[in-house]
Scaffold this active site. Sequence first.
Site, short mmCIF file in Angstrom:
data_model
loop_
_atom_site.label_atom_id
_atom_site.label_comp_id
_atom_site.label_asym_id
_atom_site.label_seq_id
_atom_site.Cartn_x
_atom_site.Cartn_y
_atom_site.Cartn_z
N ASP A 247 0.85 -1.18 0.00
CA ASP A 247 0.00 0.00 0.00
C ASP A 247 0.89 1.24 0.00
O ASP A 247 2.11 1.14 0.16
CB ASP A 247 -0.88 -0.05 1.26
CG ASP A 247 -1.90 1.05 1.29
OD1 ASP A 247 -2.28 1.56 0.22
OD2 ASP A 247 -2.33 1.41 2.41
N GLU B 286 2.48 4.93 -4.09
CA GLU B 286 2.43 5.86 -5.25
C GLU B 286 3.75 6.57 -5.47
O GLU B 286 4.03 6.88 -6.63
CB GLU B 286 1.29 6.87 -5.02
CG GLU B 286 -0.09 6.27 -5.12
CD GLU B 286 -0.44 5.30 -3.99
OE1 GLU B 286 0.09 5.50 -2.88
OE2 GLU B 286 -1.19 4.37 -4.23
N ASP C 146 -8.90 3.97 -1.94
CA ASP C 146 -9.80 4.43 -0.87
C ASP C 146 -11.07 5.06 -1.42
O ASP C 146 -11.22 6.28 -1.50
CB ASP C 146 -9.06 5.43 0.03
CG ASP C 146 -7.92 4.76 0.77
OD1 ASP C 146 -7.90 3.52 0.82
OD2 ASP C 146 -7.05 5.49 1.28
#
Length: 799
Positions: free
Chosen positions: A405, A408, A483
């Site tokens: 997670d 990015e 999300d």
Amino acid sequence: MITNTELEYKGDLYPTKIVSFEHEVDSVFFHTDNSVILKVTVLRDSLIRFRFTTKGYFSNDFSYAIDKSHSHGYNFLEVSEVEDYYQIKTSKVQCRIQKIDMRLSIFDLEDHLILEDELGFHWEESYEYGGNIVKMSKSSKDGECFYGLGDKATQLNLKGKRLENFATDQYAFQKDQEPLYKVVPFYIGLHNKKTYGIFFDNTFRTYFDFCHERRNVSSYWAEGGEMNYYFIYGPQMQDVVTTFTDLTGKPELPPLWALGYHQCKWSYYPESNLKEVAAKFRELKIPCDALYLDIDYMEGFRCFTWNKEYFPDPKRMVAELAEDGFKTVVIIDPGIKIDKEYSIYKEALEKDYFCKRADGPYMKGKVWPGECNFPDYTNPAVREWWAGLFKELVSDIGVKGVWNDMNEPAVMEVPNKTFPMDVRHDYDGNPCSHRKAHNIYGTQMARATYHGVKRFAYPKRPFVITRSAYAGAQRYSSSWTGDNVASWEHLWVANIQVQRMSISGMGFTGSDIGGFAEQPSGELYARWIQLGVFHPFCRTHSSGDHGNQEPWAFDEEVIDITRKFVSLRYQLLPYLYTMFWQYIEEAIPMLKPLVYYDQEDIQTHYRNDEFIFGNQILVCPILEPNSLGRRMYIPRGHWYNYWTNQEVKGGKEIWVDTKFDQIPLFVKSGSIIPKYPIQQYVGELEFDELTLDVYYKSGKEKSVVYEDAQDGYDYKKGRYSFLSFQIIGKEKELIIQVHKEGKYDTNYSKYKINFIGLPFKVKNIEIDNEKILFDKRTFENGNYLIIDKEFTELHIIGE
Ligand code: GLC
């Protein structure tokens, strides 16, 4: 930042006239008198690469996206020169390059224009960073449609939109919000019933404009790097998608349990809480295969550590869960806490594995653990080290999957939510700044994780899931859409995102069922699970801020609906596994938007909601509250309503009644749908029958079923079972032929064949030309037959 007028910018430079060309094997080089070189490489008859440089020479050719083992080789290549242009012809297309300005156009062999440059390649010199802002514009005809681009939260057809590719942690993103977590600079154009694709393999921030700025122009550009793109010819969307997926790589088969139901929350802790969740699934008989540990299992959010207060003996706990069929998946983020007492931090520091700023200091940013440094996953030595870190989690503790997670990469409390652009990366020996490495950082993390989990899970298969991804990440990892929010609008978004990911090469994807942020009503949760079980990756996840999101957080009716739909997914596991096999083997997307399914039917071009699950099941979610049904488009052909077995003829929009415990589901006539018994987890039951639901059709239809040991690598040595069924339906006859391939002998010995829609009463049944005795009454009451699996032809003869 590039503004609205980038295509009209006065300072733009253009190739001038072509002064020479050379043909070398599969490539042709064109040189202009202002030092532009265009290199055209024919990879396949319908796959051509275009690479431009403005420097007079090319830099090292390196791509993280292209799968080295992609299929290439062409049947025909001819390069010729005519008065105004050069022509490169393959057995599928002709590409013409204008001498005067290097603009190009591509035609099929019947001289139909497929794609043509408007301004074509042009560029703006970047004084600040060096190199160019590289731009491309193509003419677009009225009626042209555009698809693809990964996880965009907008209509499936991208006509009229401008989109941005820059991997971003976009908490509680909204419909139409840009950019999102993933970067797939690949789109599909459809015009005059012919499809082509463009893959702009450039990891810098890229933009795509589909007739947004100007009505008849589609364009794409990047803040740096090369104008380097692949043109893929269809004419069918399937040809484009499979070629792109093959080019950027296919995954290996996941373990079958990974196609089961997953339950997650931020966070399940302590151990007793996780155990309660596990027990409740079994008590309520809602199948479940995987349970997740979010960041709170760690000690102060330090990766590869455990909070011993919450989880005193992880190995024992993981083993106990495994006894009950649960696989444990743990989260691992990229940020490594700056802490002199923390071994992973110390080791990375010693080995100099963290990303650095331009002037030398380590890149420092806040994530969950506070101030962190970040491994440079674009360095192969770092990836190797990272892979090795999974030994304890996987080999010793028995964790079965890893969840990557915040890759990015996400940084908290800074306006751009990520690294500053001066951060340096190795980029596998092509050193660069974060401007170039940003979009592939997450993929390289997932890649390192995948190699680690695979190494230590062997001889079992690994399971990895990532939030950020660049084209090609599917080789290493599954993904989820990040999300999202517990709203009806987000249910609509999830449906489109997962379809879009599917035709963007990254099929093993799902959304946080029920929504991550905020709290769904029971009704919304039920509607979401009814869609989610038809997504390749099926997981409920929530932030946990507003209460619980296990099925039992809702009322009895919702629990029953969840049980019903998750059970249906478990019954359909052989069908789901077969579509996964077609994905890894033939690059066929597991979900097919209607336009993919039937591009010739213009009714499909703007459809968002309906999709084909696998090859033969049409799914349409209910996306509004208080619905007792909905209007939907049934694609051409004959279909059976799954709930009523009523036949409908497609090619029209119809109203479909559905109760709260149903969504519109249709099965293509002629299909043979394989089913397992309902199991609480994969491998729970041994069973002696494979159920085959046969949907009668007048005419012929093929269905296939792939099976293997459900884990491990024996399938690569031919130990799989591949059944091809052909049905031939006539007025008073139904013939089912079976052909078997592969060395795997399935555990069951019989088929239970359910006949749906037989238009006649059965008089005789023959198996391999021999009449068998059967009890007419049982057959007529139940419409099924149980027979030994070793047959090649079943013949049902009507009265
Ligand atoms: C991010 C993830 C989410 C996770 C949370 C805590 O927001 O997208 O899935 O639960 O971080 O780790």
